[in-house]
Design a protein around this motif. Structure first.
Motif, PDB file in Angstrom:
ATOM      1  N   MET A 182     -49.984 -31.065  16.876  1.00 35.09           N
ATOM      2  CA  MET A 182     -50.444 -32.188  17.703  1.00 35.09           C
ATOM      3  C   MET A 182     -50.501 -33.226  16.722  1.00 35.09           C
ATOM      4  N   MET A 183     -49.774 -34.528  17.298  1.00 33.41           N
ATOM      5  CA  MET A 183     -50.048 -35.928  16.728  1.00 33.41           C
ATOM      6  C   MET A 183     -50.918 -36.818  17.619  1.00 33.41           C
ATOM      7  N   THR A 184     -51.833 -37.337  16.957  1.00 35.18           N
ATOM      8  CA  THR A 184     -52.878 -38.176  17.686  1.00 35.18           C
ATOM      9  C   THR A 184     -53.478 -39.193  16.848  1.00 35.18           C
TER      10      THR A 184
ATOM     11  N   GLY B 107     -40.368 -18.522  27.920  1.00 35.33           N
ATOM     12  CA  GLY B 107     -39.300 -18.061  27.105  1.00 35.33           C
ATOM     13  C   GLY B 107     -39.237 -18.208  25.671  1.00 35.33           C
ATOM     14  N   ALA B 108     -38.186 -18.212  25.129  1.00 33.67           N
ATOM     15  CA  ALA B 108     -38.218 -18.161  23.676  1.00 33.67           C
ATOM     16  C   ALA B 108     -38.981 -19.276  22.842  1.00 33.67           C
ATOM     17  N   ASN B 109     -38.992 -20.484  23.276  1.00 32.40           N
ATOM     18  CA  ASN B 109     -39.574 -21.473  22.730  1.00 32.40           C
ATOM     19  C   ASN B 109     -41.238 -21.668  23.050  1.00 32.40           C
ATOM     20  N   GLY B 110     -41.559 -20.567  24.048  1.00 33.04           N
ATOM     21  CA  GLY B 110     -42.991 -20.546  24.403  1.00 33.04           C
ATOM     22  C   GLY B 110     -44.110 -20.300  23.184  1.00 33.04           C
ATOM     23  N   THR B 111     -43.473 -19.717  21.911  1.00 31.39           N
ATOM     24  CA  THR B 111     -44.091 -19.453  21.035  1.00 31.39           C
ATOM     25  C   THR B 111     -44.069 -20.369  19.521  1.00 31.39           C
TER      26      THR B 111
ATOM     27  N   LEU C 273     -55.314 -24.452  23.837  1.00 30.68           N
ATOM     28  CA  LEU C 273     -53.751 -24.523  24.452  1.00 30.68           C
ATOM     29  C   LEU C 273     -52.712 -23.806  23.501  1.00 30.68           C
ATOM     30  N   GLY C 274     -53.115 -23.556  22.361  1.00 32.14           N
ATOM     31  CA  GLY C 274     -51.954 -22.995  21.512  1.00 32.14           C
ATOM     32  C   GLY C 274     -51.430 -23.874  20.506  1.00 32.14           C
ATOM     33  N   CYS C 275     -52.162 -25.149  20.311  1.00 34.64           N
ATOM     34  CA  CYS C 275     -51.695 -25.950  19.335  1.00 34.64           C
ATOM     35  C   CYS C 275     -51.936 -25.454  18.014  1.00 34.64           C
ATOM     36  N   SER C 276     -50.926 -25.350  16.916  1.00 37.13           N
ATOM     37  CA  SER C 276     -51.105 -24.836  15.519  1.00 37.13           C
ATOM     38  C   SER C 276     -51.751 -25.880  14.569  1.00 37.13           C
ATOM     39  N   GLU C 277     -51.509 -27.191  14.789  1.00 38.13           N
ATOM     40  CA  GLU C 277     -52.249 -28.080  13.552  1.00 38.13           C
ATOM     41  C   GLU C 277     -52.353 -29.126  14.234  1.00 38.13           C
ATOM     42  N   VAL C 278     -53.323 -30.112  13.581  1.00 33.43           N
ATOM     43  CA  VAL C 278     -53.345 -31.603  14.129  1.00 33.43           C
ATOM     44  C   VAL C 278     -52.828 -32.599  13.003  1.00 33.43           C
ATOM     45  N   LEU C 279     -52.249 -33.533  13.209  1.00 35.87           N
ATOM     46  CA  LEU C 279     -51.967 -34.660  12.347  1.00 35.87           C
ATOM     47  C   LEU C 279     -52.486 -35.812  12.910  1.00 35.87           C
TER      48      LEU C 279
ATOM     49  N   GLN D  77     -49.662 -26.296  28.130  1.00 36.82           N
ATOM     50  CA  GLN D  77     -49.879 -25.256  28.981  1.00 36.82           C
ATOM     51  C   GLN D  77     -48.480 -24.733  29.667  1.00 36.82           C
ATOM     52  N   VAL D  78     -47.267 -25.601  29.828  1.00 32.46           N
ATOM     53  CA  VAL D  78     -46.071 -25.117  30.262  1.00 32.46           C
ATOM     54  C   VAL D  78     -45.542 -24.316  29.263  1.00 32.46           C
ATOM     55  N   MET D  79     -45.478 -24.820  27.974  1.00 34.95           N
ATOM     56  CA  MET D  79     -44.897 -23.908  26.962  1.00 34.95           C
ATOM     57  C   MET D  79     -45.627 -22.657  26.726  1.00 34.95           C
ATOM     58  N   ARG D  80     -46.866 -22.448  26.750  1.00 36.36           N
ATOM     59  CA  ARG D  80     -47.680 -21.444  26.095  1.00 36.36           C
ATOM     60  C   ARG D  80     -47.676 -20.181  27.547  1.00 36.36           C
TER      61      ARG D  80
END
Length: 148
Positions: free
Chosen positions: A88-90, A79-83, A104-110, A71-74
């Motif tokens: 996600m690792m779980t 800033g620049a690292n927002g994208t 929330l903007g997670c790209s992939e799940v491992l 949530q903070v990142m997106r």
């Protein structure tokens, strides 16, 4: 072509063993510029201080969960690292967690534990030009095709 050892990664996990395992997997794939954070708050500091190409993020952490960090990142003000792509690792994948992560903007799940081939395959999908992998790289033997 992107050279893996030029890529920068942030590994965020409150568990030292899991963090070390993820870092070792990235090193096995040729990445050398890896920063580790033992929680969400230290990760925010790292993300504000340096540019990253990829973030591996544990979902279940005390104090600041993976969801809270996403949530903070997106947030557009971050800033620049927002994208930056976030993996996600779980160890506890379930439909609700994966759906929430995607929202929330997670790209992939491992799912932990994961193999180097699984990480390589995910990175090939996420990073620009997919490391210029051949089209048959989806076979799961991606690491061998990249480095041999």
């Amino acid at each position: 072509m992107i050279v893996p050892d030029k890529l920068s990664a942030l590994v965020v996990d409150d568990n030292a063993y899991a963090r070390a395992a993820a870092t070792a997997t990235l090193r096995k794939l040729g990445l050398t510029n890896i920063v580790e954070a033992d929680g969400g708050a230290p990760a925010v500091g790292s993300l504000l201080a340096s540019r990253f190409d990829i973030v591996l993020l544990d979902w279940y952490m005390p104090e600041m969960s993976g969801a809270a960090l996403l949530q903070v990142m997106r947030d557009p003000r971050f800033g620049a690292n927002g994208t930056v792509p976030v993996i996600m690792m779980t160890a506890y994948p379930n439909r609700e967690t994966i759906t929430r992560g995607r929202q929330l903007g997670c790209s992939e799940v491992l799912t932990k534990p994961f193999t180097a081939a699984q990480v390589s395959s995910v990175l090939g999908r996420l990073l620009p030009h997919g490391w210029d992998l051949p089209s048959d790289a989806a076979s799961g033997d991606v690491a061998a095709k990249i480095f041999l």
